[in-house]
Scaffold this motif. Structure first.
Motif, short mmCIF file in Angstrom:
data_model
loop_
_atom_site.label_atom_id
_atom_site.label_comp_id
_atom_site.label_asym_id
_atom_site.label_seq_id
_atom_site.Cartn_x
_atom_site.Cartn_y
_atom_site.Cartn_z
N LEU A 372 83.38 -23.87 -2.48
CA LEU A 372 84.42 -24.12 -3.48
C LEU A 372 83.81 -24.46 -4.84
O LEU A 372 84.27 -23.97 -5.88
N SER A 382 91.69 -18.31 -9.30
CA SER A 382 92.79 -18.32 -8.35
C SER A 382 92.25 -18.16 -6.94
O SER A 382 91.46 -17.24 -6.66
N LEU A 383 92.69 -19.04 -6.04
CA LEU A 383 92.14 -19.06 -4.69
C LEU A 383 93.28 -19.22 -3.68
O LEU A 383 94.16 -20.07 -3.84
N LYS A 406 91.61 -28.93 -1.69
CA LYS A 406 92.40 -28.58 -2.89
C LYS A 406 91.94 -29.40 -4.08
O LYS A 406 91.72 -28.86 -5.17
N ALA A 409 88.56 -28.17 -5.23
CA ALA A 409 88.67 -26.87 -5.90
C ALA A 409 89.15 -27.04 -7.34
O ALA A 409 88.59 -26.44 -8.27
N LEU A 410 90.17 -27.84 -7.54
CA LEU A 410 90.70 -28.04 -8.88
C LEU A 410 89.69 -28.75 -9.78
O LEU A 410 89.57 -28.43 -10.97
N ILE A 414 88.73 -24.27 -10.46
CA ILE A 414 89.74 -23.36 -9.94
C ILE A 414 91.10 -23.87 -10.39
O ILE A 414 91.46 -25.03 -10.14
N TRP A 417 95.82 -22.69 -6.94
CA TRP A 417 95.50 -22.91 -5.53
C TRP A 417 96.70 -22.56 -4.66
O TRP A 417 97.84 -22.92 -4.97
N ARG A 419 97.75 -21.82 -0.22
CA ARG A 419 97.25 -21.89 1.16
C ARG A 419 98.19 -21.16 2.10
O ARG A 419 99.42 -21.35 2.06
#
Length: 493
Positions: A372, A382-383, A406, A409-410, A414, A417, A419
Motif C-alpha cells: 500500500l 484509486s484502489l 484504508k 492507504a490514504l 491513495i 478507496w 472494497r
C-alpha cells in the motif's frame, strides 16, 4: 448448531450415474500455471514407495477441475495458462495438500443410495462472539499444531506457548473486535450460508441436512460430527468454506475429521466426499468477478482503478518446507478472475499482497501494508481492495482491511478507496456450492484408518535429551519472565 433440517431421503435422480464425473459446464477449463521451472510443489513429503502403495486402501475423495490457454501476470510474475489432460482419479496419490489422499473412482450406481440420509458439513474457522470469548478463542487457534508448527522435540511446548500468546495478544485483539461491534459475525454469516445452501439444494429437488462446524469456536467441528451421528446420516459431503487449500485451514479441519471418524466405528464406514477447494469453479470465479465489476463504477474513473487482491498470509515454511499449495492456488485463482474480467472488457491493473502476518518468522510476500505504501509512492490514486481468501466478513475484512489498511492507504497518497464485499450469500455463489455438493455426492467413500507421513524419529538419544533440556530452559525463561508474569496477573485480575 443444530442441523438445518430433519433427516430426509435423497431423491434417486440426484445420485444417478450422470453426476459421477464433474461436468465441464460447472468448471472453468483453464488453469494458470507459472512460467517457471517448478510451479508444482506437490509431494514434498518423503514417503517411500511402500508408504504410497499402502495408501491405496485409504481414501478421501477430492474435487478437481480442468484448464485452458491464456497468459496473464500477477505481481510482476508471468503465468502461462495451458491445457491439461484430465487426471485419472483411480490409483493416483495427491500430495499437494500436505496431507496425502488417495483418489478412488466412483463405483456404479447403487440402488440403495436413494434410501440414504445425506448430509453436508460446512467448515469454517470460527470467531469469538463476545469480548470474553477472545482469549479462549486465541488459545484454541494457537494450540493447533497446524497453526504453530513446532519441531518434534519442542511439541510439549504447544499448549503452554498457546496460553502465552493468547494472553499477550488478547488485549489488542479485543480492541479490534470491539471496533466491529464486540464480536465476530462469522457464525451468523455461516449459518445464513447454510440455510441458503439448503434452499438452493431444495430448488434442485434435493433435500439434505446441512451442518456447520467451526475449527476454533462454537459450534465446534466435534459438536457437528456428533449431530451427524445422532441423525444417522449415511453419506456426507464436507465443504470447507476456504476457496484455496492451505495446511492451516482446510488441512487442519480435515485432520480433525480424520481423527473423529477414525475413532468411531459408525463414522469410519460412512461414505464421505471432501471438496478441498473452490477457487477453480466457474461459479466462484464469476461471482468474484461480478463483485469487482459492481464496485468499479463507484470511482470517478473506473478504468484507472488498481484492483488490489489482499489474501490472508501463511508462513513461507508452510509452502517451501511442507508443500502447502496455497500460494500457487491463490495466484492461479487471481489469474482466472482477471481473465474473466478481461473477457468482460475490464482491463484494470491488479496486484496481490498478503495480510495478517504474526510473529517473527517470514510470511508470504509481498506484505499488504508495505505494498500500500509503495503504490502510494508510485502515484496510484484509486484502489479497490478485494479480500480474496475470505467468503464471509470477519475481523480481517471489517477491521484490518476496512480500518487499518484504508487509513494506511490514504496516508500513503491513495485518494480513492473502495472494497469489494465478501461473497456471503451471493446467489450465484450459493448456487455453485449446491452444484459442487451434487457433483461430489456420487464419489463419496469411507474414510479408512489413514496413516499420514511417518513421524520423524530421532536416532540420537543424547541429542534428543539435549533438545528437551534446552527446550525446558527456554520454556522456564518464557513463563517466568517479568512480562509474562505481569500479563498473567492482569489476565487473572
Amino acid at each position: 448448531m443444530d442441523a438445518i433440517s430433519g433427516s430426509v431421503v435423497l431423491p434417486r435422480v440426484k445420485l444417478s450415474g450422470s453426476h459421477r464425473h464433474l461436468s465441464s459446464s460447472h468448471h472453468f477449463s483453464p488453469s494458470c500455471l507459472q512460467a517457471r521451472s517448478s510451479i508444482s510443489r506437490c509431494c514434498h513429503s518423503s514417503k517411500s514407495k511402500e508408504d504410497v502403495e499402502n495408501l491405496s486402501t485409504k481414501a478421501i475423495i477430492v474435487s478437481s477441475s480442468d484448464s485452458f490457454d491464456k497468459r496473464t501476470s500477477i505481481s510482476g510474475r508471468s503465468y502461462l495458462c495451458g491445457p491439461h489432460q484430465k487426471k485419472k482419479t483411480l490409483g493416483q496419490t495427491f500430495c499437494s495438500t500436505g496431507l496425502c489422499t488417495y483418489g478412488v473412482a466412483a463405483t456404479g450406481s447403487d440402488p440403495q443410495v436413494a434410501e440414504e440420509k445425506v448430509g453436508v458439513l460446512l467448515l469454517n474457522l470460527g470467531g469469538p462472539e463476545t469480548l470474553n470469548d477472545v482469549q479462549p478463542f486465541l488459545y484454541n487457534l494457537f494450540a493447533d499444531p497446524d497453526i504453530i508448527r513446532l519441531p518434534r522435540p519442542f511439541q510439549f511446548l504447544q499448549r503452554p506457548l498457546a496460553q502465552l500468546i493468547s494472553v499477550l495478544r488478547a488485549p489488542k485483539s479485543k480492541e479490534g473486535y470491539a471496533s466491529i461491534g464486540g464480536g465476530s459475525p462469522l457464525r451468523r454469516i455461516t449459518d445464513e450460508q447454510a440455510n441458503a445452501l439448503k434452499m438452493a439444494l431444495e430448488a434442485k429437488d434435493t433435500h439434505l441436512n446441512v451442518y456447520v462446524g467451526m475449527r476454533y469456536w462454537h459450534p465446534f467441528t466435534e459438536d457437528a460430527v456428533q449431530k451427524i451421528k445422532r441423525d444417522k446420516i449415511t453419506r456426507l459431503v464436507v465443504l470447507p468454506l476456504y476457496p484455496q487449500y492451505s495446511i492451516s485451514t482446510t488441512g487442519s479441519s480435515i485432520s480433525v475429521l480424520q481423527r473423529l471418524f477414525r475413532e468411531d466405528a459408525y463414522l469410519s464406514t460412512m461414505p464421505v466426499s471432501i471438496i478441498e477447494s473452490l477457487y477453480k469453479r466457474e461459479g466462484y470465479i464469476k461471482s468474484m468477478a461480478d463483485l469487482i465489476e459492481n464496485e468499479l463504477p463507484i470511482f470517478l474513473n473506473p478504468e484507472e482503478v488498481m484492483i488490489f487482491f489482499s489474501a490472508h498470509g501463511v508462513p513461507v515454511s508452510y509452502v517451501e518446507d511442507a508443500g502447502d499449495p496455497y500460494r500457487d492456488q491463490m495466484e492461479e485463482c487471481i489469474c482466472l478472475i482477471m481473465q474473466e474480467l478481461k473477457a468482460r472488457g475490464i482491463k484494470n491493473n491488479h496486484t496481490l499482497a498478503y495480510q495478517s502476518r504474526v510473529g517473527p518468522v517470514q510470511w508470504l510476500k509481498p506484505y499488504t501494508d508495505e505494498v500500500l505504501v509503495e503504490l502510494g509512492q508510485k502515484g496510484v490514486k484509486s484502489l479497490l481492495a478485494v479480500p480474496i481468501s475470505f467468503v464471509s466478513e470477519h475481523i480481517e475484512t471489517l477491521e484490518e482491511i476496512d480500518m487499518e489498511y484504508k487509513e494506511l492507504a490514504l496516508e500513503s497518497g491513495i485518494e480513492n478507496w473502495g472494497r469489494v464485499p465478501a461473497l456471503g450469500c451471493t446467489p450465484s455463489f450459493i448456487t455453485d456450492l449446491a452444484d459442487a455438493v451434487l457433483e461430489a455426492l456420487p464419489s463419496a467413500t469411507a474414510i479408512s484408518t489413514f496413516q499420514g507421513a511417518s513421524k520423524e524419529v530421532d536416532c540420537d538419544p543424547l541429542g534428543y535429551l539435549a533438545k528437551m533440556f534446552f527446550g525446558s530452559i527456554l520454556a522456564a525463561v518464557l513463563f517466568f519472565s517479568p512480562k509474562m508474569i505481569l500479563a498473567f496477573r492482569n489476565h487473572l485480575l
